[in-house]
Design an enzyme around this catalytic site. Structure first.
Site, mmCIF file in Angstrom:
data_model
loop_
_atom_site.group_PDB
_atom_site.id
_atom_site.type_symbol
_atom_site.label_atom_id
_atom_site.label_comp_id
_atom_site.label_asym_id
_atom_site.label_seq_id
_atom_site.Cartn_x
_atom_site.Cartn_y
_atom_site.Cartn_z
ATOM 1 N N GLU A 6 -4.993 -8.431 -0.418
ATOM 2 C CA GLU A 6 -5.712 -8.298 0.865
ATOM 3 C C GLU A 6 -7.180 -8.135 0.540
ATOM 4 O O GLU A 6 -7.552 -7.245 -0.234
ATOM 5 C CB GLU A 6 -5.232 -7.083 1.664
ATOM 6 C CG GLU A 6 -3.846 -7.252 2.242
ATOM 7 C CD GLU A 6 -3.429 -6.076 3.143
ATOM 8 O OE1 GLU A 6 -4.306 -5.463 3.791
ATOM 9 O OE2 GLU A 6 -2.222 -5.791 3.170
ATOM 10 N N GLU A 58 0.840 -1.206 0.000
ATOM 11 C CA GLU A 58 0.000 0.000 0.000
ATOM 12 C C GLU A 58 0.877 1.260 0.000
ATOM 13 O O GLU A 58 0.755 2.140 0.863
ATOM 14 C CB GLU A 58 -0.992 -0.009 1.180
ATOM 15 C CG GLU A 58 -1.953 -1.181 1.085
ATOM 16 C CD GLU A 58 -3.156 -1.124 2.027
ATOM 17 O OE1 GLU A 58 -3.204 -0.256 2.911
ATOM 18 O OE2 GLU A 58 -4.051 -1.983 1.875
HETATM 19 O O1 AHR Z 1 -5.039 -5.904 7.118
HETATM 20 C C1 AHR Z 1 -4.936 -4.759 7.878
HETATM 21 C C2 AHR Z 1 -4.297 -3.612 7.103
HETATM 22 O O2 AHR Z 1 -5.143 -3.242 6.050
HETATM 23 C C3 AHR Z 1 -2.990 -3.911 6.440
HETATM 24 O O3 AHR Z 1 -1.913 -3.782 7.299
HETATM 25 C C4 AHR Z 1 -2.925 -2.869 5.367
HETATM 26 O O4 AHR Z 1 -2.161 -3.288 4.260
HETATM 27 C C5 AHR Z 1 -4.382 -2.653 5.017
HETATM 28 O O5 AHR Z 1 -4.698 -1.312 4.930
#
Ligand code: AHR
Length: 512
Positions: free
Chosen positions: A316, A194
């Site tokens: 994610e 990110e």
């Molecule tokens: O999964 C929790 C957080 O969500 C992670 O650390 C980040 O990559 C995302 O914003």
């Protein structure tokens, strides 16, 4: 106004709009002779960050003699769902992580403050060796995310060398001194996390340049070369995909897209176990929207990569609720109900059906964090309803995706309307067809007539995941309250398959 003389069933259908009534039989067609793409097992990957009780006091337990050891019950449960890969160490934590702090004798490792997740201090007891020994036990491929935000090109390059160099080299020699003779041959390698947010708040143009620098220093060692994964967009950030693909696409192997779904707003999220039907519908609609969002990112990628060489990775994803009352809010510990399982199955059906571009995904986050597979409390462990979806869907790992045609009406709640049923059909190496179907309507069952074109089918068997209540979930006292049961709602008669798909259910059928 509805004329008085219309038959009762028709009046019902008109009143319900596009909603299928329980009496209407809908059609699902499986084109068994048109398969082209393989559903990569890596779509069923997981993510484990140094966050809350995910790694420490989750996957790993403290060893009496010092240090941390993988919990055997957790390892066995994850092996049972054939976990194909595990993304680590973050998440936002990855851009804070300095790998040299996590090697060598435990008692000599420095501590680190986890500034993203509660400011807790950890002892670096789980580092490179512990993580890679875990993935070996799991039979999963490691997916390591390197530090771009606060790290250097040299630091990442040395980590790569430490893990993968087969011969004599400064880092490989250090690895041997730390007890590991052979290289691990890790190839899934993330270049930051990110980077548009917690990983450095960069513009896509800036990130693309930085990305090119970092990947230039990950040399191939014989057949071992880095599968280079760039930070991708979140949600509808199409501009990120456009710029990064345009500027760096030729050096990218995977683009790491993230999307979480929730009810309410980021600052006032809904709860995991206490919710209304309107909140059920809100979550289902957001799950359904994965399709349009992925389609648009994939279309942009097609412009720069028409041969579809670059993987779209959903690195994610998952449902993000308010933390459970009484727990540390920074630890993101949440319960997991039938609603989360149904949402996961909707999303997995979508990812499967994008198998031409989506080759990997990682649900967040494995144990005790967000939409976890497993929750632990002391020595106790439970499998969540979402775990059971992953177990039901193992049949799709590396199977041939079979195109389907499906319209089973809509589920309508207030202003929200969405397709009620989603599905995946695949054929495994043994020639069996697997059909997973999700009815996200919490009120109405759906009757489906399933036609299989291009392959004859003579037997059907199946399992179902459902429950009486929308918020049904497993607890440490009742760990088996929600689990798959044999499914008796499928009938094969003269080559015609009919399925009664109960409300709020996930059904997995095997057709031979
Ligand atoms: O999964 C929790 C957080 O969500 C992670 O650390 C980040 O990559 C995302 O914003």
């Amino acid at each position: 106004m509805i004329p008085r003389r219309l038959p009762a069933l028709l009046i019902t259908c008109l009143l319900l709009g596009n909603t299928a009534s329980a009496q209407t039989t809908q059609t699902l067609i499986i084109n068994a002779d048109q398969g082209r793409d393989t559903i990569s097992r890596h779509i069923y990957g997981h993510f484990a960050e140094h966050l809350g009780r995910g790694i420490y006091d989750g996957i790993f337990a403290r060893r009496a003699s010092g240090g941390w050891i993988p919990r055997e019950d957790v390892v066995q449960a994850l092996r049972a769902i054939k976990i194909p890969n595990l993304r680590w160490p973050g998440g936002c934590f990855a851009d804070y992580y300095h790998w040299k702090d996590g090697i060598g004798p435990i008692e000599r490792r420095p501590t680190v403050v986890n500034n993203n997740w509660g400011g807790v201090t950890e002892d670096n007891g789980v580092g490179t060796h512990e993580f890679l020994e875990l993935t070996q036990k799991l039979g999963a491929e490691p997916f390591i995310v390197g530090n771009v935000g606060s790290g250097s090109v040299q630091e990442m390059s040395e980590w790569w060398e430490y893990i993968n160099h087969p011969g004599a080299s400064p880092m490989a020699d250090l690895r041997r001194r730390n007890g590991r003779a052979e290289p691990w041959n890790v190839h899934f390698w993330g270049i930051g996390n990110e980077s548009w947010g917690c990983g450095g708040n960069m513009r896509p143009e800036y990130y693309a340049d930085i990305y090119k620098r970092f990947v230039s220093f990950l040399p191939a060692y014989g057949p071992v070369r880095a599968f280079r994964i760039a930070t991708g967009p979140a949600d509808e950030a199409y501009g990120w995909t456009e710029v990064v693909m345009r500027e760096a696409g030729r050096l990218i192997d995977g683009l790491d897209f993230h999307r979480y779904i929730l009810t309410g707003t980021w600052s006032k999220k809904g709860r995991a176990t206490v919710f209304t039907e309107a909140e059920w519908a809100e979550l289902m609609q957001k799950a359904t929207q994965f399709d349009a969002i992925i389609t648009r990112h994939a279309t942009i990628m097609d412009r720069f990569d028409p041969a579809k060489r670059v993987w779209l990775i959903v690195g994610e994803w998952g449902v993000w609720h308010q933390p459970e009352p009484g727990t540390n809010p920074a630890f993101l510990y949440q319960q997991n109900t039938l609603r989360d399982a149904v949402a996961a199955s909707v999303i997995l059906n979508i990812l499967n059906n994008h198998a031409d571009r989506v080759h990997m995904a990682n649900i967040a986050q494995t144990v005790n964090v967000l939409q976890a597979m497993i929750l632990t409390q002391g020595d106790k462990m439970l499998r969540t309803p979402t775990y059971h979806v992953f177990e039901l869907y193992t049949v799709h790992h590396d199977a041939l995706l079979l195109p389907i045609i499906l319209d089973a009406g809509h589920y309508v709640n207030g202003e929200r309307s969405m397709p009620a049923v989603s599905a995946t059909a695949s054929r495994d190496a043994g020639g069996r067809i697997h059909l997973t179907m999700t009815n996200l309507d919490p009120n109405q069952q759906r009757a489906l007539k399933v036609s299989v074109r291009g392959q004859s089918v003579t037997t059907v068997s199946g399992r179902i995941l459902t429950a009486r209540e929308m918020n049904a979930h497993n607890t440490f006292d009742q760990p088996e309250a929600v689990r798959p049961e044999p499914f008796t709602g499928a009938r094969l008669d003269g080559g015609i398959l009919t399925v009664q798909l109960p409300a709020k259910s996930v059904v997995a059928l095997e057709l031979r």
